[in-house]
Structures are given as structure tokens and as C-alpha cells.
Design a protein around this motif. Structure first.
Motif, PDB file in Angstrom:
ATOM      1  N   ALA A  55       0.851  -1.190   0.000  1.00 19.53           N
ATOM      2  CA  ALA A  55       0.000   0.000   0.000  1.00 19.53           C
ATOM      3  C   ALA A  55       0.885   1.237   0.000  1.00 19.53           C
ATOM      4  CB  ALA A  55      -0.916   0.011   1.223  1.00 19.53           C
ATOM      5  N   LYS A  56       0.261   2.381  -0.289  1.00 20.55           N
ATOM      6  CA  LYS A  56       0.937   3.675  -0.214  1.00 20.55           C
ATOM      7  C   LYS A  56       0.119   4.605   0.667  1.00 20.55           C
ATOM      8  CE  LYS A  56       3.077   3.342  -4.800  1.00 20.55           C
ATOM      9  NZ  LYS A  56       3.210   3.950  -6.154  1.00 20.55           N
ATOM     10  N   ILE A  57       0.840   5.401   1.473  1.00 24.23           N
ATOM     11  CA  ILE A  57       0.195   6.371   2.349  1.00 24.23           C
ATOM     12  C   ILE A  57       0.843   7.741   2.165  1.00 24.23           C
ATOM     13  CG2 ILE A  57      -0.377   4.622   4.092  1.00 24.23           C
ATOM     14  CD1 ILE A  57       1.996   5.834   5.777  1.00 24.23           C
ATOM     15  N   ALA A  58       0.233   8.759   2.747  1.00 26.10           N
ATOM     16  CA  ALA A  58       0.824  10.099   2.847  1.00 26.10           C
ATOM     17  C   ALA A  58       0.279  10.733   4.119  1.00 26.10           C
ATOM     18  CB  ALA A  58       0.486  10.945   1.627  1.00 26.10           C
ATOM     19  N   ALA A  59       1.011  11.721   4.651  1.00 30.91           N
ATOM     20  CA  ALA A  59       0.593  12.279   5.937  1.00 30.91           C
ATOM     21  C   ALA A  59       0.939  13.749   6.140  1.00 30.91           C
ATOM     22  CB  ALA A  59       1.211  11.471   7.086  1.00 30.91           C
ATOM     23  N   VAL A  60       1.812  14.326   5.334  1.00 35.05           N
ATOM     24  CA  VAL A  60       2.222  15.713   5.552  1.00 35.05           C
ATOM     25  C   VAL A  60       1.047  16.665   5.359  1.00 35.05           C
ATOM     26  CG1 VAL A  60       3.645  17.590   4.660  1.00 35.05           C
ATOM     27  CG2 VAL A  60       4.658  15.340   5.029  1.00 35.05           C
ATOM     28  N   ASN A  61       0.256  16.421   4.310  1.00 32.44           N
ATOM     29  CA  ASN A  61      -0.866  17.299   3.994  1.00 32.44           C
ATOM     30  C   ASN A  61      -2.197  16.566   4.158  1.00 32.44           C
ATOM     31  OD1 ASN A  61       0.794  19.556   3.077  1.00 32.44           O
ATOM     32  ND2 ASN A  61       1.304  18.233   1.328  1.00 32.44           N
ATOM     33  N   PRO A  62      -3.261  17.276   4.472  1.00 36.63           N
ATOM     34  CA  PRO A  62      -4.574  16.641   4.563  1.00 36.63           C
ATOM     35  C   PRO A  62      -4.978  16.047   3.212  1.00 36.63           C
ATOM     36  CG  PRO A  62      -4.620  18.860   5.486  1.00 36.63           C
ATOM     37  CD  PRO A  62      -3.317  18.709   4.773  1.00 36.63           C
ATOM     38  N   PRO A  63      -5.765  14.979   3.218  1.00 34.70           N
ATOM     39  CA  PRO A  63      -6.227  14.418   1.945  1.00 34.70           C
ATOM     40  C   PRO A  63      -7.106  15.398   1.198  1.00 34.70           C
ATOM     41  CG  PRO A  63      -7.362  13.398   3.810  1.00 34.70           C
ATOM     42  CD  PRO A  63      -6.265  14.232   4.384  1.00 34.70           C
ATOM     43  N   GLU A  64      -7.014  15.387  -0.121  1.00 32.31           N
ATOM     44  CA  GLU A  64      -7.796  16.288  -0.953  1.00 32.31           C
ATOM     45  C   GLU A  64      -9.078  15.633  -1.461  1.00 32.31           C
ATOM     46  OE1 GLU A  64      -5.211  17.665  -4.018  1.00 32.31           O
ATOM     47  OE2 GLU A  64      -3.941  18.840  -2.648  1.00 32.31           O
ATOM     48  N   GLU A  65      -9.178  14.314  -1.322  1.00 33.14           N
ATOM     49  CA  GLU A  65     -10.368  13.601  -1.766  1.00 33.14           C
ATOM     50  C   GLU A  65     -11.473  13.699  -0.715  1.00 33.14           C
ATOM     51  OE1 GLU A  65      -8.699   9.870  -4.237  1.00 33.14           O
ATOM     52  OE2 GLU A  65      -7.867  10.085  -2.219  1.00 33.14           O
ATOM     53  N   PRO A  66     -12.712  13.460  -1.080  1.00 33.01           N
ATOM     54  CA  PRO A  66     -13.815  13.509  -0.116  1.00 33.01           C
ATOM     55  C   PRO A  66     -13.622  12.490   1.009  1.00 33.01           C
ATOM     56  CG  PRO A  66     -14.648  13.493  -2.369  1.00 33.01           C
ATOM     57  CD  PRO A  66     -13.176  13.219  -2.465  1.00 33.01           C
ATOM     58  N   PRO A  67     -14.085  12.809   2.211  1.00 35.36           N
ATOM     59  CA  PRO A  67     -13.910  11.897   3.349  1.00 35.36           C
ATOM     60  C   PRO A  67     -14.444  10.496   3.091  1.00 35.36           C
ATOM     61  CG  PRO A  67     -14.678  14.042   4.104  1.00 35.36           C
ATOM     62  CD  PRO A  67     -14.726  14.078   2.607  1.00 35.36           C
ATOM     63  N   GLU A  68     -15.558  10.383   2.368  1.00 38.38           N
ATOM     64  CA  GLU A  68     -16.108   9.050   2.122  1.00 38.38           C
ATOM     65  C   GLU A  68     -15.193   8.209   1.235  1.00 38.38           C
ATOM     66  OE1 GLU A  68     -18.289  11.999  -0.658  1.00 38.38           O
ATOM     67  OE2 GLU A  68     -17.574  11.925   1.431  1.00 38.38           O
ATOM     68  N   VAL A  69     -14.455   8.860   0.336  1.00 38.31           N
ATOM     69  CA  VAL A  69     -13.491   8.137  -0.506  1.00 38.31           C
ATOM     70  C   VAL A  69     -12.328   7.643   0.351  1.00 38.31           C
ATOM     71  CG1 VAL A  69     -11.844   8.361  -2.410  1.00 38.31           C
ATOM     72  CG2 VAL A  69     -14.121   9.406  -2.580  1.00 38.31           C
ATOM     73  N   ILE A  70     -11.845   8.488   1.241  1.00 36.80           N
ATOM     74  CA  ILE A  70     -10.744   8.113   2.135  1.00 36.80           C
ATOM     75  C   ILE A  70     -11.164   6.962   3.037  1.00 36.80           C
ATOM     76  CG2 ILE A  70      -9.226   8.915   3.977  1.00 36.80           C
ATOM     77  CD1 ILE A  70      -8.590  10.051   1.203  1.00 36.80           C
ATOM     78  N   ARG A  71     -12.393   7.045   3.604  1.00 41.48           N
ATOM     79  CA  ARG A  71     -12.864   5.967   4.487  1.00 41.48           C
ATOM     80  C   ARG A  71     -13.011   4.647   3.734  1.00 41.48           C
ATOM     81  NH1 ARG A  71     -16.092  10.232   6.767  1.00 41.48           N
ATOM     82  NH2 ARG A  71     -17.813   9.690   5.356  1.00 41.48           N
TER      83      ARG A  71
END
Length: 231
Positions: A55-71
Motif C-alpha cells: 500500500a501507499k500512504i501520505a501524511a504531511v498534507n490533509p487528503p484532498e479527496e472527499p472523506p467518504e473516498v478516504i474511508r
């Protein structure tokens, strides 16, 4: 991979496997391993061995996708980890590298992954909660830090890059405090015999060197026997 090989791989360190792969290949030059110094949550733990769940993650910046996509992607990630068949290692690339700040690997996440039956985690990113991590679940990571930042999953089951090593979902991984490598599938049938041969060959030098009175003449005899056994 049969049970005998799995048990043997867990009992030896990653440098031994690296050398044994060259024994199995009959030549030097194997290069599917990490570069640089990595950190291990439990340096005295045995090796983690298993097929990669990537998998790939990121953490420096908030996600730009909608919360439901992230969940939804987060649950896809955990489903992918939970449904591994056979021995597995979680391999997560932090896309913020070399400026990683989000400790994806802490007490909760490691305990969840251990509960899924995964043998350990490999990442170029951050770990934390040292001292509170579950036993028998080593993490080999790029750094240690206190924060989770805005950590979120970006991709699941795609190729990842960890300290110069490309790992595909399903690759056979061996990792410990020295770093990690990918075992080529074509050497798996010969790998157990190669490891045993390597260990026996090394004794030709190691045992004389540990004896009282070891000198250059004893070394020369031992090295000649060592070189003859390798050819």
C-alpha cells in the motif's frame, strides 16, 4: 513455500538469505535489496517472512479527496491485509519520503495487523509507540517520530518503493534489522538447500578462527577449504 523452508527462513538473518540466493543462482550480483540504514522496532526479533501486501500512504498534507473516498479506501486497505493467504508481510510506502512525519505504525495499527496474522511491517516511513508495540511483530522503518500527521491511504496492492527496493504485491519478502530483500521465485525450490550449504561452508572458516592458536597458516588452510567448497 513449504513449512520447512518457512521455518528455516525465519531462523536466519537477511544477509544470510542474500548470500544464499547467490548460491542458488550460482553467481554474484543479486541486487533486489534495500539500500541505506533502516531502523527496527525490535532488533532482537527474528526475521519477518511472507508475501507482500502493499500500500501507499501520505501524511504531511490533509487528503484532498472527499472523506467518504478516504474511508472506503481505508477499509479496502484493511480488507486486503486481513485476507492474505499464507505468511504475509505488510509493505507500505510513505509518499512523503524523505520528509515523512506520519507514524502509521504505532500500538493500535501494529496490534490490528498482528491480529490479522501478518508477521511484520516494512516501510520507508515512520513508527512510534516503542515499548508499547506487540511482541513478535517487528517493524523495519525509515524513521521514528511522535505524530500521525494527516496519515491516509493513497493506494492499495500497487508496486511500492522502499529504500531503493521495488516490491510488488505478492512478492516474497525477507526482512530484519539489516533491511529487506525480495526472494526471486525461481530460487525458491533450491533455497533451503542453498542456505544449508552456505551455513556449512561458512563453518570451514568460522570454526578454526574461534579456536585457540589460530594464526595465518591456519587461516590459509581454512580459506583454501572454504574456496574449494564454494566452487
Amino acid at each position: 513455500m513449504d513449512a520447512s523452508l518457512l521455518k528455516l527462513l525465519k531462523s536466519v538473518d537477511t544477509p544470510t538469505v542474500c548470500n544464499a540466493i547467490e548460491v542458488a543462482q550460482g553467481k554474484r550480483g543479486f541486487d533486489a535489496f534495500t539500500r541505506g540504514t533502516m531502523l527496527c522496532s525490535d532488533p532482537d526479533a527474528g526475521a519477518m517472512v511472507g508475501y507482500a501486501r502493499t500500500a501507499k500512504i501520505a501524511a504531511v498534507n490533509p487528503p484532498e479527496e472527499p472523506p467518504e473516498v478516504i474511508r472506503k479506501r481505508r477499509m479496502e486497505y484493511y480488507r486486503h491485509m486481513a485476507t492474505a493467504s499464507g505468511p504475509a508481510v505488510t509493505v507500505v510506502e510513505d509518499l512523503d519520503y524523505p520528509d515523512c512525519i506520519g507514524a502509521y505504525w504505532g500500538e493500535i495499527n501494529t496490534t490490528v495487523h498482528k491480529g490479522f496474522g501478518i508477521s511484520g511491517a516494512l516501510t520507508n516511513g515512520v513508527m512510534r509507540d516503542l515499548g508499547d508495540l506487540p511482541e513478535d511483530f517487528p517493524i523495519v522503518a525509515g524513521s521514528i517520530g511522535p505524530s500521525h500527521g494527516f496519515v491516509h491511504v493513497r493506494e492499495v496492492a500497487t508496486p511500492v518503493s522502499i529504500f531503493g527496493l521495488t516490491i510488488h504485491d505478492g512478492d516474497l519478502v525477507h526482512a530484519d534489522r539489516h533491511g529487506a530483500l525480495v526472494i526471486p521465485p525461481e530460487v525458491v525450490p533450491d533455497l533451503e538447500q542453498a542456505i544449508q550449504k552456505l551455513l556449512e561452508t561458512e563453518k570451514l572458516v568460522l570454526e578454526p578462527a574461534r579456536q585457540p592458536g589460530f594464526d595465518f597458516d591456519a587461516f590459509e588452510r581454512a580459506w583454501q577449504a572454504f574456496e574449494a567448497a564454494r566452487t
